[in-house]
Design an enzyme around this catalytic site. Structure first.
Site, PDB file in Angstrom:
ATOM      1  N   ASP A   1      -6.673  -1.540  -2.666  1.00 48.27           N
ATOM      2  CA  ASP A   1      -8.060  -1.994  -2.520  1.00 48.27           C
ATOM      3  C   ASP A   1      -8.462  -2.905  -3.672  1.00 48.27           C
ATOM      4  O   ASP A   1      -9.191  -3.891  -3.488  1.00 48.27           O
ATOM      5  CB  ASP A   1      -9.003  -0.794  -2.459  1.00 48.27           C
ATOM      6  CG  ASP A   1      -8.942  -0.057  -1.126  1.00 48.27           C
ATOM      7  OD1 ASP A   1      -8.337  -0.615  -0.180  1.00 48.27           O
ATOM      8  OD2 ASP A   1      -9.479   1.061  -1.033  1.00 48.27           O
TER       9      ASP A   1
ATOM     10  N   GLU B   1      -6.463  -6.565   5.928  1.00 47.24           N
ATOM     11  CA  GLU B   1      -6.000  -7.443   4.857  1.00 47.24           C
ATOM     12  C   GLU B   1      -6.080  -8.904   5.280  1.00 47.24           C
ATOM     13  O   GLU B   1      -5.297  -9.736   4.861  1.00 47.24           O
ATOM     14  CB  GLU B   1      -4.560  -7.097   4.448  1.00 47.24           C
ATOM     15  CG  GLU B   1      -3.525  -7.334   5.508  1.00 47.24           C
ATOM     16  CD  GLU B   1      -3.177  -6.072   6.291  1.00 47.24           C
ATOM     17  OE1 GLU B   1      -2.118  -6.053   6.919  1.00 47.24           O
ATOM     18  OE2 GLU B   1      -3.960  -5.111   6.285  1.00 47.24           O
TER      19      GLU B   1
ATOM     20  N   ASN C   1       0.822  -1.206   0.000  1.00 42.86           N
ATOM     21  CA  ASN C   1       0.000   0.000   0.000  1.00 42.86           C
ATOM     22  C   ASN C   1       0.858   1.260   0.000  1.00 42.86           C
ATOM     23  O   ASN C   1       0.542   2.251  -0.663  1.00 42.86           O
ATOM     24  CB  ASN C   1      -0.928   0.010   1.218  1.00 42.86           C
ATOM     25  CG  ASN C   1      -2.235  -0.721   0.937  1.00 42.86           C
ATOM     26  OD1 ASN C   1      -2.633  -0.887  -0.206  1.00 42.86           O
ATOM     27  ND2 ASN C   1      -2.907  -1.153   1.993  1.00 42.86           N
TER      28      ASN C   1
END
Length: 341
Positions: free
Chosen positions: A228, A254, A219
């Site tokens: 995402d 996650e 990320n």
């Protein structure tokens, strides 16, 4: 939320909230702060019980969990919408039932009326009776025309009520799904667990916890938007290995959880390995830059629920198994049988 705390009480609670957030490693943003303040205040028994069970089981409290608790127990619009859904569903069901019954009763009445007039014609030659019967025939014919119109209206109303009930059921179902991944959320998980254990209190349930390896690093490098997308695609892949009897859940940022009723540890481990291989084969390309993204892998932990523990203790133990998979190098499956070796 409504509190009647004095300035001193509010200050004391604020200090406790700050300490709680620090110990849990949580950021002091409004949602986390509100949930912690509610917990410290002790006003919400269900919320407090869940947090206590998680703390006792040493299960992690992250932003995802706190947001879920806020949505389930503190967001007033959520509770009001749930109540409205229940009331609307009940009303629609009653309307559908009434229209069905009304249509059947009208049909029965007209059939009985026709049968009665036919018998009168057969058994009587009296002119007065026959005149009355003819008048009844005419009145019945007029009534039938009106009834046909009413029947069509009732059918339309019935169809609309059934459609509305279907839409309400879909809306209720959506409230049990995680909007990003389409997997079930924690509320759905608890509902399903209640069903399973009500059917069979000693039911065997295997759990596979799935965690994306180094996802926070991913990320940071590529951004949350791409993250995402990756998360949603991995979730769909994970879900594809779950049969109708199982339940795929998004249990954390996650992290996913696959619940499998009536499955032993060995079978669950085999399913986990299939999931691992399936995710490892996925390939991702950025739609903007057309750049090939790094391969995504997952670590998995497999365990069996024991009746002597509460559900949060079970999830905490499953997290220990997941940690073992990560300690062994990630991108692999670990089962609780390995903890004893």
């Amino acid at each position: 939320m409504k509190y009647q705390d004095s300035l001193q009480q509010a200050s004391d609670k604020a200090a406790q909230v700050k300490l709680f957030l620090h110990r849990a490693g949580l950021a002091a943003h409004p949602v986390n702060y509100a949930v912690c303040y509610e917990y410290i205040s002790g006003n919400n028994a269900q919320l407090c019980q869940i947090i206590e069970q998680k703390l006792a089981a040493k299960a992690p409290l992250d932003d995802f969990v706190m947001a879920d608790l806020y949505s389930r127990f503190m967001a007033e619009d959520n509770a009001q919408q749930q109540l409205m859904l229940q009331d609307a569903a009940g009303m629609v069901s009653r309307i559908a039932g009434y229209t069905d019954v009304a249509a059947e009763q009208l049909d029965d009445y007209l059939q009985q009326l026709d049968d009665s007039m036919l018998r009168l014609e057969q058994v009587s030659n009296d002119s007065v009776v026959l005149t009355v019967v003819n008048q009844l025939h005419q009145t019945t014919a007029d009534f039938k025309r009106d009834q046909q119109q009413l029947h069509q209206q009732l059918l339309l109303a019935n169809q609309q009520s059934h459609q509305l009930r279907h839409e309400l059921e879909q809306l209720k179902q959506q409230r049990l799904l995680d909007p990003l991944t389409g997997l079930y959320n924690r509320a759905a998980m608890q509902n399903q667990l209640d069903v399973w254990f009500s059917e069979e209190p000693n039911r065997r349930i295997a759990a596979i916890v799935v965690n994306l390896d180094h996802f926070s690093r991913f990320n940071q490098q590529y951004g949350n938007t791409i993250g995402d997308v990756i998360l949603a695609k991995v979730a769909r892949k994970v879900s594809s290995y779950v049969q109708n009897s199982g339940l795929p859940v998004r249990s954390g940022g996650e992290e996913f959880l696959i619940l499998l009723p009536d499955v032993d540890l060995r079978s669950a481990s085999e399913i986990a390995e299939q999931v691992r291989r399936g995710v490892e084969k996925l390939r991702f390309v950025s739609s903007r830059s057309k750049q090939t993204l790094p391969k995504v892998t997952i670590s998995l932990g497999v365990s069996l629920y024991q009746q002597s523990e509460n559900w949060y203790q079970f999830l905490g133990r499953t997290a220990e198994v997941l940690l073992l998979a990560k300690q062994r190098g990630r991108n692999q499956v670990a089962s609780e049988a390995m903890l004893a070796t």
